[in-house]
Design a protein around this motif. Sequence first.
Motif, short mmCIF file in Angstrom:
data_model
loop_
_atom_site.label_atom_id
_atom_site.label_comp_id
_atom_site.label_asym_id
_atom_site.label_seq_id
_atom_site.Cartn_x
_atom_site.Cartn_y
_atom_site.Cartn_z
N ARG A 33 0.81 -1.21 0.00
CA ARG A 33 0.00 0.00 0.00
C ARG A 33 0.85 1.27 0.00
O ARG A 33 0.32 2.37 -0.22
CB ARG A 33 -0.93 0.01 1.21
CG ARG A 33 -1.97 -1.10 1.23
CD ARG A 33 -2.71 -1.13 2.56
NE ARG A 33 -1.80 -1.46 3.66
CZ ARG A 33 -2.13 -1.43 4.95
NH1 ARG A 33 -3.36 -1.04 5.30
NH2 ARG A 33 -1.25 -1.76 5.88
N ALA A 271 -2.15 3.83 -0.07
CA ALA A 271 -3.36 3.46 -0.81
C ALA A 271 -4.41 2.93 0.16
O ALA A 271 -4.12 2.13 1.04
CB ALA A 271 -3.04 2.40 -1.85
N GLY A 272 -5.64 3.42 0.02
CA GLY A 272 -6.73 2.98 0.87
C GLY A 272 -6.85 3.67 2.19
O GLY A 272 -7.79 3.40 2.96
N SER A 273 -5.91 4.58 2.52
CA SER A 273 -6.00 5.32 3.77
C SER A 273 -7.19 6.28 3.73
O SER A 273 -7.64 6.67 2.64
CB SER A 273 -4.71 6.11 4.02
OG SER A 273 -4.57 7.14 3.05
N PRO A 274 -7.71 6.70 4.88
CA PRO A 274 -8.82 7.67 4.86
C PRO A 274 -8.45 8.95 4.11
O PRO A 274 -9.29 9.52 3.40
CB PRO A 274 -9.07 7.94 6.35
CG PRO A 274 -8.59 6.71 7.04
CD PRO A 274 -7.40 6.24 6.25
N ARG A 276 -6.25 9.24 1.58
CA ARG A 276 -6.25 8.98 0.14
C ARG A 276 -7.68 8.88 -0.39
O ARG A 276 -7.99 9.41 -1.46
CB ARG A 276 -5.49 7.69 -0.16
CG ARG A 276 -5.57 7.23 -1.62
CD ARG A 276 -4.70 8.05 -2.55
NE ARG A 276 -3.31 7.70 -2.35
CZ ARG A 276 -2.68 6.67 -2.94
NH1 ARG A 276 -3.33 5.91 -3.80
NH2 ARG A 276 -1.41 6.42 -2.69
N LEU A 277 -8.53 8.20 0.35
CA LEU A 277 -9.92 8.06 -0.10
C LEU A 277 -10.62 9.40 -0.17
O LEU A 277 -11.43 9.65 -1.07
CB LEU A 277 -10.66 7.11 0.84
CG LEU A 277 -10.19 5.65 0.81
CD1 LEU A 277 -10.94 4.84 1.86
CD2 LEU A 277 -10.36 5.03 -0.57
N GLU A 280 -9.39 11.06 -3.40
CA GLU A 280 -9.95 10.42 -4.59
C GLU A 280 -11.44 10.71 -4.73
O GLU A 280 -11.95 10.86 -5.85
CB GLU A 280 -9.67 8.92 -4.55
CG GLU A 280 -8.19 8.60 -4.69
CD GLU A 280 -7.86 7.14 -4.46
OE1 GLU A 280 -6.75 6.72 -4.84
OE2 GLU A 280 -8.71 6.41 -3.90
#
Length: 295
Positions: A33, A271-274, A276-277, A280
């Motif tokens: 990640r 990737a997939g962290s709060p 990053r989300l 995105e």
Amino acid sequence: MKAIVLGAAAGGGFPQWNCGCRVCAMAWNGDPRAPWRTQASLAVSLDGANWTLLNASPDLGSQIRATPALWPREERHSPIGAVILSSAEIDHVTGLLSLRERHAFDLVALPPVLDAIAANPIFAAVPARRVAASASAPIMLAGGLAAELFPVPGKAPLYLEDQDPKLESEAGETAGVRISGGGRSIVYIPGCAALSDDLRTRVDGADLLFFDGTLFTDDEMIRAGVGQKTGRRMGHMPIAGDDGSLAWLSGLPVARKVYIHLNNTNPALIAGSPERLMIEAAGVAVAHDGMEIEL
């Protein structure tokens, strides 16, 4: 027009060589990640044969070796025809020393940046034609591209700071770059201390914007225990917050938006962290080394 992200991290790279913070620890431990990133630089071409680099990071040699489009095509050759500097920060200019082996190219920057280069005798070894840009006229580049450089709020490099540095100067120590060709345009702003009316005008309608993603929150390095300065003190506005860059980017009339120049403490690297989300969800991407975007 094609853009290749040679490096996506801020100064020191990711993971930073002497850092074991929570985010770097994931990278050191090989967590998929948190892939490694070298220091920020971009390569742009219209014809695929002639390439312009935006900044020359300390990792430039390895970045060129990892990018076939930048490899020589004969005994003594390079497709790199120009390097554009957005500032004279160490992580933006040190890679010039990797381009000293008698290959001529144009070195383009606003006058304060060229002055900083000229004042350091080590750069005399670099055989570049120095081209002073202005905010009012484009610079023509090999391969059919044109570049416009414009001041953005920032500051002098750390090694040139005085006792009371101006933190949101628009005198040209920090620049944005708009590259145009074939009816398309890319704007590159890896460092920005604040938003301004001129900045909004400069990026309006671009097909692709790479913007300063150094820190997610202004006090990030302080809370991580690895620094004593806020992002704004270092010349970088944060991503989050009502006055952060994400709120601005989310409503900006630009087709594609990408954060670049991410500090090793920035949780958006994961990737997939709060964090990053959140980015995105606002329609903004996070750059990674080797990312290619064709317009």
